[in-house]
Design an enzyme around this catalytic site. Structure first.
Site, mmCIF file in Angstrom:
data_model
loop_
_atom_site.group_PDB
_atom_site.id
_atom_site.type_symbol
_atom_site.label_atom_id
_atom_site.label_comp_id
_atom_site.label_asym_id
_atom_site.label_seq_id
_atom_site.Cartn_x
_atom_site.Cartn_y
_atom_site.Cartn_z
ATOM 1 N N GLU A 1 -112.483 28.382 -7.579
ATOM 2 C CA GLU A 1 -111.773 27.009 -7.924
ATOM 3 C C GLU A 1 -112.030 26.844 -9.530
ATOM 4 O O GLU A 1 -110.643 26.276 -9.886
ATOM 5 C CB GLU A 1 -112.853 25.761 -7.372
ATOM 6 N N ASN B 1 -108.526 26.408 -11.667
ATOM 7 C CA ASN B 1 -108.212 25.318 -12.746
ATOM 8 C C ASN B 1 -107.916 25.585 -14.034
ATOM 9 O O ASN B 1 -107.092 25.185 -14.500
ATOM 10 C CB ASN B 1 -109.504 24.281 -12.385
ATOM 11 N N ARG C 1 -100.915 21.448 -4.261
ATOM 12 C CA ARG C 1 -102.273 21.374 -4.620
ATOM 13 C C ARG C 1 -102.841 20.339 -3.701
ATOM 14 O O ARG C 1 -102.292 19.174 -3.723
ATOM 15 C CB ARG C 1 -102.369 21.173 -6.103
HETATM 16 N N1 LIG Z 1 -109.828 23.322 -16.708
HETATM 17 C C1 LIG Z 1 -108.941 22.293 -16.381
HETATM 18 N N2 LIG Z 1 -108.054 22.032 -17.701
HETATM 19 C C2 LIG Z 1 -107.303 21.010 -17.409
HETATM 20 N N3 LIG Z 1 -107.144 20.085 -16.403
HETATM 21 C C3 LIG Z 1 -108.046 20.168 -15.296
HETATM 22 C C4 LIG Z 1 -108.984 21.468 -15.364
HETATM 23 N N4 LIG Z 1 -109.539 21.306 -14.039
HETATM 24 C C5 LIG Z 1 -109.046 20.324 -13.515
HETATM 25 N N5 LIG Z 1 -108.204 19.721 -14.167
HETATM 26 C C6 LIG Z 1 -107.592 18.605 -13.667
HETATM 27 O O1 LIG Z 1 -108.427 17.925 -12.787
HETATM 28 C C7 LIG Z 1 -107.412 17.914 -11.468
HETATM 29 C C8 LIG Z 1 -108.314 17.796 -10.121
HETATM 30 O O2 LIG Z 1 -108.718 19.245 -10.025
HETATM 31 P P1 LIG Z 1 -109.051 19.679 -8.518
HETATM 32 O O3 LIG Z 1 -109.336 21.295 -8.837
HETATM 33 O O4 LIG Z 1 -109.973 18.969 -7.843
HETATM 34 O O5 LIG Z 1 -107.693 19.774 -7.923
HETATM 35 P P2 LIG Z 1 -106.438 20.602 -8.040
HETATM 36 O O6 LIG Z 1 -106.656 21.847 -8.621
HETATM 37 O O7 LIG Z 1 -105.442 19.519 -8.469
HETATM 38 O O8 LIG Z 1 -105.978 20.750 -6.528
HETATM 39 P P3 LIG Z 1 -106.705 22.030 -5.675
HETATM 40 O O9 LIG Z 1 -107.826 22.543 -6.350
HETATM 41 O O10 LIG Z 1 -107.149 21.545 -4.461
HETATM 42 O O11 LIG Z 1 -105.669 23.256 -5.474
HETATM 43 C C9 LIG Z 1 -106.379 18.829 -11.584
HETATM 44 O O12 LIG Z 1 -105.094 18.388 -10.980
HETATM 45 C C10 LIG Z 1 -106.003 18.670 -13.078
HETATM 46 O O13 LIG Z 1 -105.224 17.667 -13.706
HETATM 47 MG MG LIG Z 2 -108.215 23.179 -8.387
#
Ligand SMILES: Nc1ncnc2c1ncn2[C@@H]1O[C@H](COP(=O)(O)OP(=O)(O)OP(=O)(O)O)[C@@H](O)[C@H]1O
Ligand SMILES: [Mg+2]
Lengths: 141, 105
Positions: free
Chosen positions: A47, A51, A106
């Protein structure tokens, strides 16, 4: 107390996700984790690395992700760091179902999965500078 | 494989961001050419899944919902069970032990 640490730097490419989570799992093996604990560590790392690659860098050329691991006693600490765009509102980003990429299928569950699978999750981020995710887990806890 | 209006999709290996796109495209093209009404994901050979898998399954659920079809899951092992629960996927996607169980339900 017994201490151990490692650091790994790799190109921010999705083909490196599997590599990163296998390294994290291998690093944890000295703590004799159960199969379930290994799955939890691999999923949480996947995860955070995903990200970093898709949100932090969003396809930026030449970008790198750094993974650090520390073992102290029965605790493993894993850090995933990117120097990407950073997160504007960390509290909102951590909410279940929140995503800034809904059109790319996502689900917004990544942070929720990290929280559930590890014992603690800390997110440090600054817009324009990058993000560090710190996850701790007691093995055999 | 198509059986009684159900397209059975056997996924193999690990589902993460790297593989989810490929799986999505393959499922979409199989579904179009099959003429099936529903999709049954068989997870028996899946050793790992993260939230990219959740997004891929929910994506198919939303698409089939629009055309009156349904999405089911079978053979969710102990390793995948937690992520299905945490993500709420279990509440949206009916999960069964086998294909026979779906057809008899
Ligand atoms: N390393 C990162 N850099 C920039 N923004 C981030 C980062 N990690 C998370 N985010 C932001 O936080 C939000 C939520 O992250 P999360 O992993 O919970 O959900 P997601 O990645 O959008 O979906 P999923 O993980 O379910 O595929 C992301 O949509 C993004 O906007
Ligand atoms: Mg994610």
């Amino acid at each position: 107390m017994f201490k151990n640490e490692m650091e790994l730097k790799f190109a921010a490419l999705s083909e490196n996700q599997a590599f990163a989570r296998v390294v994290a799992a291998a690093f944890a093996t000295r703590l004799n984790p159960t199969v379930a604990e290994i799955t939890e560590i691999k999923t949480a790392v996947s995860e955070a690395v995903t990200n970093a690659i898709i949100h932090g860098y969003d396809g930026l050329d030449g970008a790198a992700v750094i993974m650090r691991g520390y073992i102290k006693g029965r605790e493993i600490l894993i850090e995933i760091e990117d120097a990407g765009r950073g997160i504007e509102d960390i509290e909102q980003a951590r909410e279940p179902l929140f995503t800034t990429k809904p059109d790319e299928e996502r689900s917004g569950m990544g942070f929720t999965v990290m929280e559930e699978f590890m014992d603690s999750l800390e997110v440090e981020s600054e817009p324009g500078r990058g993000t560090i995710v710190k996850m701790r887990k007691i093995i055999g806890g | 494989m198509e059986r009684n209006g159900n397209l059975i999709v056997k996924i193999r290996g690990e589902i993460d961001h790297h593989s989810a796109d490929r799986i999505r495209h393959s499922v979409e093209s199989q579904f179009k050419s099959s003429g099936a009404r529903n999709i049954v994901f068989d997870f028996a050979r899946v050793s790992f899944m993260d939230s990219s898998g959740i997004g891929m399954v929910i994506g198919r659920y939303k698409e089939l919902n629009k055309i009156g079809g349904r999405v089911f899951a079978i053979n969710i092992g102990s390793e995948l069970s937690r992520i299905f629960e945490i993500s709420g996927l279990k509440k949206i996607i009916p999960c069964f032990a086998s294909l026979d169980e779906i057809e008899n339900s």
